[in-house]
Write a protein that holds these residues in place. Structure first.
Motif, mmCIF file in Angstrom:
data_model
loop_
_atom_site.group_PDB
_atom_site.id
_atom_site.type_symbol
_atom_site.label_atom_id
_atom_site.label_comp_id
_atom_site.label_asym_id
_atom_site.label_seq_id
_atom_site.Cartn_x
_atom_site.Cartn_y
_atom_site.Cartn_z
ATOM 1 N N GLU A 1 61.185 -19.194 43.747
ATOM 2 C CA GLU A 1 61.119 -17.762 43.470
ATOM 3 C C GLU A 1 61.825 -17.490 42.138
ATOM 4 N N LYS B 1 65.772 -21.242 37.647
ATOM 5 C CA LYS B 1 64.477 -20.869 37.093
ATOM 6 C C LYS B 1 64.663 -19.662 36.179
ATOM 7 N N GLU C 1 57.560 -24.172 39.942
ATOM 8 C CA GLU C 1 56.545 -23.338 40.584
ATOM 9 C C GLU C 1 56.860 -23.068 42.052
ATOM 10 N N ARG C 2 57.598 -23.974 42.678
ATOM 11 C CA ARG C 2 57.938 -23.799 44.092
ATOM 12 C C ARG C 2 59.108 -22.841 44.284
ATOM 13 N N ARG D 1 56.899 -20.920 48.398
ATOM 14 C CA ARG D 1 58.011 -20.767 47.452
ATOM 15 C C ARG D 1 59.330 -20.611 48.198
#
Length: 241
Positions: free
Chosen positions: A192, A240, A189-190, A155
């Protein structure tokens, strides 16, 4: 190698100024043909006959990294020790910008073309990446970015992606999956929590902005960089949620 050796007295940052393109290196690989050529005082990378980028400007490639870093700053002030993934080495503008910033604690560069890596390690593009490959924070992952994003468990605080002419104009067909719903979820998903995805494009895309929101990114926006001719280069940004 067909390209000039910087150590032999040919300045890497000063390609021939001839009006006619001069091919310096041409390679066939698993993804097709990749070419480095000098044209009008700049270096150009051509993949499968498609112009990718050159060394004439670099503003939008540097902006790709700058906007990601700015979006990561917290209300308490600048953050340190951040982890960055650069997707695509290209002519090195993004990497050089990142390596010049001490707040990036780790910089991973995913590049699938052996030729491009060679041009930076020992060829004429080393000057444009400012020899950043020698920086201890930098490590190169020779892999297909699409597969790496889907399969890697690592991540990052920021993903800065520049492997195509944009979500609507990919270099190879498989790259299109990176901008699909499943590809954007893999990018998410990669990252943080509160990580930033920044994607370079040769033109704005309202559809891609919508796709980012659908994939769970917040604060989605597009920053334009005017160019001499045609539509502006842009950087699509999302955080994110």
């Amino acid at each position: 190698m067909a390209y000039p050796d910087p150590a032999a007295g040919t300045p890497a940052a000063t390609p021939p100024t001839d009006d006619s393109p001069v091919v310096l290196d041409r390679r066939d690989g698993p993804y097709g043909e990749v070419v480095l050529r000098a044209h009008g005082g700049r270096y150009e990378i051509i993949a499968n006959g498609c112009f990718l980028m050159d060394t004439s400007d670099g503003r939008s490639e540097r902006l790709l990294v700058d906007v990601a870093l700015a979006a990561l700053d917290s209300p308490g002030g600048p953050r340190e020790g951040l982890r960055l993934l650069i997707g695509g080495l290209g002519v090195g503008f993004s990497l050089a910008r990142a390596a010049a910033e001490p707040r990036w604690g780790e910089i991973a560069v995913v590049e699938r073309e052996t030729a491009v890596i060679d041009w930076h390690r020992s060829g004429p593009l080393a000057a444009h990446s400012a020899n950043a490959l020698d920086d201890p924070r930098v490590h190169v992952v020779q892999d297909d970015l699409v597969g790496y994003v889907r399969d890697s468990g690592t991540r990052f605080d920021a993903l800065c992606l520049d492997i195509d002419n944009g979500p609507d104009w990919t270099v190879t067909e498989n790259n299109g999956t990176l901008y699909s719903p499943s590809g954007l979820l893999a990018c998410r998903e990669r990252l943080e929590p509160a990580g930033v995805l920044a994607v370079w494009s040769a033109q704005p895309s309202a559809d891609f902005e919508a796709a980012l929101r659908d994939a769970g990114f917040a604060d989605v926006h597009t920053i334009e960089v005017p160019v001499t001719r045609g539509v502006p280069d842009v950087v699509h940004v999302g955080v994110k949620a």
